[in-house]
Design a protein around this motif. Sequence first.
Motif, PDB file in Angstrom:
ATOM      1  N   ARG A   1       0.837  -1.196   0.000  1.00  0.00           N
ATOM      2  CA  ARG A   1       0.000   0.000   0.000  1.00  0.00           C
ATOM      3  C   ARG A   1       0.870   1.244   0.000  1.00  0.00           C
ATOM      4  NH1 ARG A   1      -5.681   0.122  -0.243  1.00  0.00           N
ATOM      5  NH2 ARG A   1      -6.367  -1.983   0.174  1.00  0.00           N
ATOM      6  N   ARG A   2       0.222   2.386  -0.206  1.00  0.00           N
ATOM      7  CA  ARG A   2       0.891   3.670  -0.034  1.00  0.00           C
ATOM      8  C   ARG A   2       0.607   4.189   1.364  1.00  0.00           C
ATOM      9  NH1 ARG A   2       1.149   7.313  -5.374  1.00  0.00           N
ATOM     10  NH2 ARG A   2       1.972   5.714  -6.747  1.00  0.00           N
ATOM     11  N   ALA A   3       1.536   4.996   1.872  1.00  0.00           N
ATOM     12  CA  ALA A   3       1.387   5.554   3.215  1.00  0.00           C
ATOM     13  C   ALA A   3       2.038   6.929   3.262  1.00  0.00           C
ATOM     14  CB  ALA A   3       2.025   4.635   4.247  1.00  0.00           C
ATOM     15  N   VAL A   4       1.638   7.721   4.234  1.00  0.00           N
ATOM     16  CA  VAL A   4       2.272   9.012   4.484  1.00  0.00           C
ATOM     17  C   VAL A   4       2.913   8.955   5.865  1.00  0.00           C
ATOM     18  CG1 VAL A   4       0.162  10.084   5.381  1.00  0.00           C
ATOM     19  CG2 VAL A   4       1.963  11.506   4.463  1.00  0.00           C
TER      20      VAL A   4
ATOM     21  N   CYS B   1       3.396   5.825  10.429  1.00  0.00           N
ATOM     22  CA  CYS B   1       2.764   6.207   9.170  1.00  0.00           C
ATOM     23  C   CYS B   1       1.268   5.955   9.242  1.00  0.00           C
ATOM     24  CB  CYS B   1       3.378   5.442   7.999  1.00  0.00           C
ATOM     25  SG  CYS B   1       3.070   3.678   8.034  1.00  0.00           S
ATOM     26  N   VAL B   2       0.545   6.532   8.279  1.00  0.00           N
ATOM     27  CA  VAL B   2      -0.887   6.329   8.097  1.00  0.00           C
ATOM     28  C   VAL B   2      -1.082   5.824   6.677  1.00  0.00           C
ATOM     29  CG1 VAL B   2      -3.129   7.473   7.965  1.00  0.00           C
ATOM     30  CG2 VAL B   2      -1.535   8.095   9.769  1.00  0.00           C
ATOM     31  N   LEU B   3      -1.833   4.742   6.514  1.00  0.00           N
ATOM     32  CA  LEU B   3      -2.029   4.145   5.198  1.00  0.00           C
ATOM     33  C   LEU B   3      -3.054   4.931   4.394  1.00  0.00           C
ATOM     34  CD1 LEU B   3      -2.021   0.362   6.085  1.00  0.00           C
ATOM     35  CD2 LEU B   3      -0.126   1.860   5.558  1.00  0.00           C
ATOM     36  N   LEU B   4      -2.869   4.933   3.072  1.00  0.00           N
ATOM     37  CA  LEU B   4      -3.720   5.698   2.168  1.00  0.00           C
ATOM     38  C   LEU B   4      -4.440   4.776   1.195  1.00  0.00           C
ATOM     39  CD1 LEU B   4      -1.186   8.507   1.215  1.00  0.00           C
ATOM     40  CD2 LEU B   4      -2.967   8.629   2.943  1.00  0.00           C
ATOM     41  N   ASN B   5      -5.597   5.230   0.703  1.00  0.00           N
ATOM     42  CA  ASN B   5      -6.289   4.499  -0.359  1.00  0.00           C
ATOM     43  C   ASN B   5      -5.895   5.090  -1.707  1.00  0.00           C
ATOM     44  OD1 ASN B   5      -7.732   6.873  -0.527  1.00  0.00           O
ATOM     45  ND2 ASN B   5      -9.626   6.031   0.278  1.00  0.00           N
ATOM     46  N   ASN B   6      -6.588   4.703  -2.767  1.00  0.00           N
ATOM     47  CA  ASN B   6      -6.220   5.165  -4.109  1.00  0.00           C
ATOM     48  C   ASN B   6      -6.531   6.636  -4.340  1.00  0.00           C
ATOM     49  OD1 ASN B   6      -5.315   2.611  -4.754  1.00  0.00           O
ATOM     50  ND2 ASN B   6      -7.313   1.954  -5.521  1.00  0.00           N
ATOM     51  N   GLN B   7      -7.419   7.213  -3.539  1.00  0.00           N
ATOM     52  CA  GLN B   7      -7.767   8.629  -3.674  1.00  0.00           C
ATOM     53  C   GLN B   7      -6.961   9.523  -2.735  1.00  0.00           C
ATOM     54  OE1 GLN B   7     -10.366   6.247  -3.242  1.00  0.00           O
ATOM     55  NE2 GLN B   7     -10.593   6.137  -5.472  1.00  0.00           N
ATOM     56  N   GLN B   8      -5.865   9.023  -2.206  1.00  0.00           N
ATOM     57  CA  GLN B   8      -4.970   9.754  -1.301  1.00  0.00           C
ATOM     58  C   GLN B   8      -5.659  10.163  -0.004  1.00  0.00           C
ATOM     59  OE1 GLN B   8      -2.128   9.440  -2.142  1.00  0.00           O
ATOM     60  NE2 GLN B   8      -1.794   9.742  -4.306  1.00  0.00           N
ATOM     61  N   GLN B   9      -6.651   9.401   0.438  1.00  0.00           N
ATOM     62  CA  GLN B   9      -7.336   9.628   1.701  1.00  0.00           C
ATOM     63  C   GLN B   9      -6.902   8.530   2.682  1.00  0.00           C
ATOM     64  OE1 GLN B   9      -9.339  12.281   2.408  1.00  0.00           O
ATOM     65  NE2 GLN B   9      -8.753  13.004   0.383  1.00  0.00           N
ATOM     66  N   PRO B  10      -6.977   8.789   3.996  1.00  0.00           N
ATOM     67  CA  PRO B  10      -6.598   7.749   4.963  1.00  0.00           C
ATOM     68  C   PRO B  10      -7.462   6.507   4.820  1.00  0.00           C
ATOM     69  CG  PRO B  10      -6.785   9.876   6.032  1.00  0.00           C
ATOM     70  CD  PRO B  10      -7.277  10.058   4.636  1.00  0.00           C
ATOM     71  N   LEU B  11      -6.829   5.343   4.906  1.00  0.00           N
ATOM     72  CA  LEU B  11      -7.540   4.075   4.757  1.00  0.00           C
ATOM     73  C   LEU B  11      -8.398   3.774   5.983  1.00  0.00           C
ATOM     74  CD1 LEU B  11      -7.790   1.707   2.784  1.00  0.00           C
ATOM     75  CD2 LEU B  11      -5.969   0.590   4.032  1.00  0.00           C
TER      76      LEU B  11
END
Length: 129
Positions: free
Chosen positions: A65-68, A91-101
């Motif tokens: 996944r992507r994370a910030v 970190c906080v994981l992100l979904n495909n729309q760059q929002q927190p999962l």
Amino acid sequence: MIQLKSRLNVIDNSGALIAECIKVLKNAKSAGIGDEIVIAVKKARPISEKTLSMSAAKLRKGDVRRAVIVRTKKEIRRPDGRYVRFDDNACVLLNNQQQPLGSRILGLVSAELRFKNWVKIVSLAPSVV
């Protein structure tokens, strides 16, 4: 400073507990607070029959996944001259729309996220340092 193979705590309720950085998404060797990275889930909460219907445990071990990045052990300098450093990398994981999962964030985050346009993460966090 987070680089390849760095381990991070996941501080949202997405189901992941520990993640490992596998790619920094900017043209640099390391990433700091507010930067986006690609992670692999190394440890996740166990999934039972009760949580299969609920959206509490969304991730399993090995998911990519992507994370910030929201906290780092490496200190960062603020414009007023102070240095801020945290006890762990998180970190906080992100979904495909760059929002927190996840729907909740379970720890404090850095105030630098507000200036890097991660306002949704700042608003979900219980405290901002």
